[in-house]
Design a protein around this motif. Structure first.
Motif, short mmCIF file in Angstrom:
data_model
loop_
_atom_site.label_atom_id
_atom_site.label_comp_id
_atom_site.label_asym_id
_atom_site.label_seq_id
_atom_site.Cartn_x
_atom_site.Cartn_y
_atom_site.Cartn_z
N SER A 259 0.72 -1.19 0.14
CA SER A 259 -0.03 -0.12 -0.01
C SER A 259 0.91 1.25 0.06
O SER A 259 0.38 2.34 -0.18
CB SER A 259 -0.95 0.00 1.11
N TYR A 260 2.10 1.13 0.43
CA TYR A 260 2.91 2.34 0.11
C TYR A 260 4.26 1.67 -0.83
O TYR A 260 4.83 0.87 -0.34
CB TYR A 260 3.51 2.96 1.33
N ALA A 261 4.73 2.46 -1.65
CA ALA A 261 6.08 2.28 -2.31
C ALA A 261 6.58 3.53 -2.97
O ALA A 261 5.95 4.43 -3.58
CB ALA A 261 5.79 1.22 -3.66
N ASN A 262 8.03 3.64 -3.14
CA ASN A 262 8.58 4.56 -3.82
C ASN A 262 9.41 4.05 -4.97
O ASN A 262 10.07 2.82 -4.44
CB ASN A 262 9.31 5.69 -2.99
N PHE A 263 9.79 4.78 -5.92
CA PHE A 263 10.85 4.40 -7.05
C PHE A 263 11.42 5.63 -7.43
O PHE A 263 10.93 6.54 -7.52
CB PHE A 263 10.02 3.66 -8.07
N PHE B 169 10.85 15.39 -3.75
CA PHE B 169 9.62 15.47 -2.66
C PHE B 169 9.87 14.08 -1.72
O PHE B 169 9.13 14.27 -0.86
CB PHE B 169 8.36 15.43 -3.38
N LEU B 170 10.57 13.27 -2.17
CA LEU B 170 10.43 11.90 -1.49
C LEU B 170 11.06 12.13 -0.09
O LEU B 170 12.28 12.76 0.15
CB LEU B 170 11.22 11.00 -2.31
N GLY B 171 10.28 11.46 0.94
CA GLY B 171 10.80 11.60 2.37
C GLY B 171 10.77 13.09 2.75
O GLY B 171 11.13 13.34 4.15
N LYS B 172 10.11 14.31 2.14
CA LYS B 172 10.12 15.48 2.84
C LYS B 172 8.56 15.82 3.17
O LYS B 172 7.86 15.48 2.62
CB LYS B 172 10.48 16.38 1.84
N GLY C 204 3.49 7.31 3.22
CA GLY C 204 4.23 6.51 3.89
C GLY C 204 5.86 6.93 4.18
O GLY C 204 6.48 6.03 4.64
N ASP C 205 6.14 7.77 3.41
CA ASP C 205 7.56 8.41 3.40
C ASP C 205 7.95 9.31 4.65
O ASP C 205 8.92 9.70 4.75
CB ASP C 205 8.04 8.90 2.31
N LEU C 206 6.81 9.40 5.11
CA LEU C 206 6.84 10.46 6.41
C LEU C 206 7.18 9.80 7.98
O LEU C 206 6.85 8.59 7.97
CB LEU C 206 5.41 11.30 6.88
C1 LIG Z 1 12.01 4.12 -0.60
O1 LIG Z 1 11.96 2.69 -0.93
C2 LIG Z 1 13.08 1.95 -0.35
C3 LIG Z 1 13.06 0.81 -1.05
O2 LIG Z 1 11.83 0.09 -0.86
C4 LIG Z 1 13.07 2.20 1.15
O3 LIG Z 1 14.16 1.54 1.68
C5 LIG Z 1 13.04 3.70 1.44
O4 LIG Z 1 13.22 3.49 2.94
C6 LIG Z 1 11.95 4.30 0.85
N1 LIG Z 1 12.13 5.95 0.95
C7 LIG Z 1 11.16 6.46 1.46
C8 LIG Z 1 11.72 8.05 1.40
O5 LIG Z 1 10.35 6.34 1.79
#
Ligand SMILES: *[C@@H]1O[C@H](CO)[C@@H](O)[C@H](O)[C@H]1NC(C)=O
Ligand SMILES: *[C@@H]1O[C@H](CO)[C@@H](O)[C@H](O)[C@H]1NC(C)=O
Length: 284
Positions: free
Chosen positions: A69-73, A133-136, A196-198
């Motif tokens: 339900s959460y993913a980043n690429f 923007f990822l993780g911010k 999910g990146d927060l």
């Molecule tokens: C992005 O995905 C990677 C691999 O699944 C993960 O290890 C990482 O924590 C994620 N980064 C963020 C900011 O969510």
């Protein structure tokens, strides 16, 4: 007559309240319903390396949605493009998958060749771009809506709207801690979802900002929703029934189930009524 009336009440009240609860849980959302989309001004050229990066990120998102339900690429080669998906974490992955596919399929119409874009549907959020923007954290207001119908309606108590706002504030205020939260007070329910990146801290900060904006903007609206860059919060109410604005989005399964339960309640009532008539007849 009194005992019949009592029996009627005992039987009907739980049936009716379970019916409205089922509608709320199952029919409350059209999971792929459109909420908002935003596109960057800069555009990329067809056939460019940037397009290749975007395509690879969007393909990864499509493939990820049926198992998480959460993913980043990020794109495997420059220019760097990142993307993420976030589904409502309480829903089955099949709903997530369907929602993400629907969001992605609308991208080329909504934001053709946009260097960055975000699409929010009811059950999922996707975003891609080269703006790191990822993780911010991002508490920017992106979309806000308050219903026109007021929460005090539908047979509220003598102190109608005052107690409604109290319930709403309590329901929205109970949305703390955790990426997905539900809360409620009286006949007001609320939910929130972070991307999910927060971090836990950034998430609760985002949700309390959204909750504050809901309270400030929606006064006594029966339902409201506030979407910030990395989280959203919503509330809705049901005055002994359910809010029409919500049922308007009801899906077919919810309606069908409600009809079935309604029929069952009807049959149960007829049986009770017949047995009452029979007993009354025997008494004579
Ligand atoms: C992005 O995905 C990677 C691999 O699944 C993960 O290890 C990482 O924590 C994620 N980064 C963020 C900011 O969510
Ligand atoms: C992102 O991509 C667009 C389109 O190619 C470009 O105009 C912009 O400068 C890029 N931004 C960054 C931060 O690289």
């Amino acid at each position: 007559m009194t005992s019949f009336h009592l029996l009627f009440t005992l039987l009907l009240v739980p049936l009716l309240s379970s019916t409205s609860r089922v509608i709320l849980v199952i029919g409350a959302d059209d999971y792929n319903g459109f909420v908002y989309a935003g596109c960057s001004q800069p555009r990329y050229d067809a056939g460019s390396a940037y397009e290749y990066s975007v395509d690879s990120v969007l393909t990864s998102l499509t493939n990820a949605a049926d198992f998480t339900s959460y993913a980043n690429f990020s794109s495997p080669s420059p220019p760097l493009v990142s993307g993420l998906l976030q589904c409502r974490s309480d829903l089955p992955l099949s709903a997530c998958d369907s929602c993400v596919r629907s969001a992605l399929s609308q991208l080329s119409t909504l934001c053709p060749f946009a260097a960055g874009a975000a699409v929010q549907l009811r059950a999922c959020f996707i975003r891609y771009g080269n703006d790191s923007f990822l993780g911010k954290p991002d508490n920017t207001l992106l979309y806000k809506k308050c219903s026109a119908d007021q929460g005090s309606g539908g047979g509220g108590g003598p102190d109608g709207s005052v107690s409604f706002i109290g319930m709403r504030d309590a329901a929205v205020g109970s949305l703390v801690g955790g990426a997905y939260r539900v809360g409620g007070a009286g006949y007001v329910q609320a939910m929130s979802q972070c991307v999910g990146d927060l971090s836990a801290k950034a998430c609760s900060d985002c949700v309390s900002t959204a909750a504050g904006q809901l309270k400030a903007a929606c006064s006594s609206s029966a339902s409201g929703e506030v979407y910030l860059g990395k989280c959203y919060a919503r509330y809705w109410s049901y005055n002994g029934g359910y809010s029409p604005s919500h049922v308007g989005h009801g899906d077919q399964a919810g309606k069908t189930l409600a009809i079935i339960i309604g029929l069952m309640a009807g049959v149960a009532l007829i049986i009770v009524f017949l047995s009452f008539i029979r007993r009354a007849g025997n008494g004579k």
